[in-house]
Design a protein around this motif. Structure first.
Motif, PDB file in Angstrom:
ATOM      1  N   SER A  14      -8.214  -5.121  -0.278  1.00  0.00           N
ATOM      2  CA  SER A  14      -7.358  -4.798  -1.430  1.00  0.00           C
ATOM      3  C   SER A  14      -5.921  -5.261  -1.213  1.00  0.00           C
ATOM      4  O   SER A  14      -5.190  -5.490  -2.173  1.00  0.00           O
ATOM      5  CB  SER A  14      -7.395  -3.303  -1.752  1.00  0.00           C
ATOM      6  N   ASP A  45      -5.328   3.329 -12.808  1.00  0.00           N
ATOM      7  CA  ASP A  45      -4.754   2.010 -12.579  1.00  0.00           C
ATOM      8  C   ASP A  45      -4.987   1.581 -11.146  1.00  0.00           C
ATOM      9  O   ASP A  45      -5.080   2.410 -10.235  1.00  0.00           O
ATOM     10  CB  ASP A  45      -3.250   1.992 -12.854  1.00  0.00           C
ATOM     11  N   GLY A  46      -5.030   0.273 -10.979  1.00  0.00           N
ATOM     12  CA  GLY A  46      -5.058  -0.324  -9.653  1.00  0.00           C
ATOM     13  C   GLY A  46      -3.677  -0.865  -9.343  1.00  0.00           C
ATOM     14  O   GLY A  46      -2.894  -1.157 -10.256  1.00  0.00           O
ATOM     15  N   LEU A  47      -3.365  -0.990  -8.066  1.00  0.00           N
ATOM     16  CA  LEU A  47      -2.065  -1.484  -7.640  1.00  0.00           C
ATOM     17  C   LEU A  47      -2.208  -2.855  -6.999  1.00  0.00           C
ATOM     18  O   LEU A  47      -3.208  -3.131  -6.326  1.00  0.00           O
ATOM     19  CB  LEU A  47      -1.436  -0.506  -6.649  1.00  0.00           C
ATOM     20  N   SER A  79      -4.245   1.919  -3.101  1.00  0.00           N
ATOM     21  CA  SER A  79      -4.468   0.703  -3.886  1.00  0.00           C
ATOM     22  C   SER A  79      -4.821   1.003  -5.345  1.00  0.00           C
ATOM     23  O   SER A  79      -4.968   0.084  -6.142  1.00  0.00           O
ATOM     24  CB  SER A  79      -5.568  -0.153  -3.251  1.00  0.00           C
ATOM     25  N   GLY A  80      -4.950   2.268  -5.693  1.00  0.00           N
ATOM     26  CA  GLY A  80      -5.242   2.633  -7.065  1.00  0.00           C
ATOM     27  C   GLY A  80      -5.401   4.136  -7.200  1.00  0.00           C
ATOM     28  O   GLY A  80      -5.329   4.873  -6.212  1.00  0.00           O
TER      29      GLY A  80
END
Length: 144
Positions: A14, A45-47, A79-80
């Motif tokens: 990720s 959300d994902g980062l 990461s999310g």
């Protein structure tokens, strides 16, 4: 009903510039749709990897904060996330274990604090102001 945040811990994958597997993206979209249909999903959300537009700010006692640009080690990152509104921790965990991570991964479920969790530290005036801010945020979200 309480709100919980389900964090997704970052991994080397990720944090890389590799694009996610299309099958995983399809599975995640289905997972999110299931939570939306159940009426529990508030946000998700994902980062992006910490090598892209990422900064860590560390505050010190009475000293100027330290600002450090990414990237950062994956073991220190999220990461999310999903934010869910469910009856209790057990229900939040029941949703978290359904996450379609077939290649491995780690999630962490945490309850989101509410004004009443802070007891006397939140005066009636602060509680009222907090409610006003939340109403303003909801209005902004609806118009945006």
């Amino acid at each position: 009903m309480p709100r919980f945040i389900i964090f997704v811990r970052a991994t080397a994958v990720s944090e890389s510039e590799l694009k996610p597997d299309p099958e995983l993206m399809e599975a995640m979209t289905g997972y999110n749709a299931t939570m939306v249909e159940a009426g529990v999903l508030l946000s998700a959300d994902g980062l992006l990897p910490s090598s892209r537009d990422s900064t860590r700010i560390t505050f010190h006692d009475s000293v100027q904060p330290t600002v450090q640009r990414g990237p950062f080690p994956p073991s220190e990152l999220i990461s999310g996330f999903w934010i869910v509104k469910v009856k209790d921790l057990d229900e939040a965990v029941a949703w978290a274990v359904k996450c379609p991570f077939k290649e491995g991964g780690t999630t962490e479920v945490r309850r989101i604090a509410q004004a009443e969790d802070f007891g006397d530290a939140m005066s009636p005036e602060l509680r009222k102001r907090e409610e006003e801010l939340r109403a303003q945020l909801e209005k902004t979200a609806e118009s945006g």
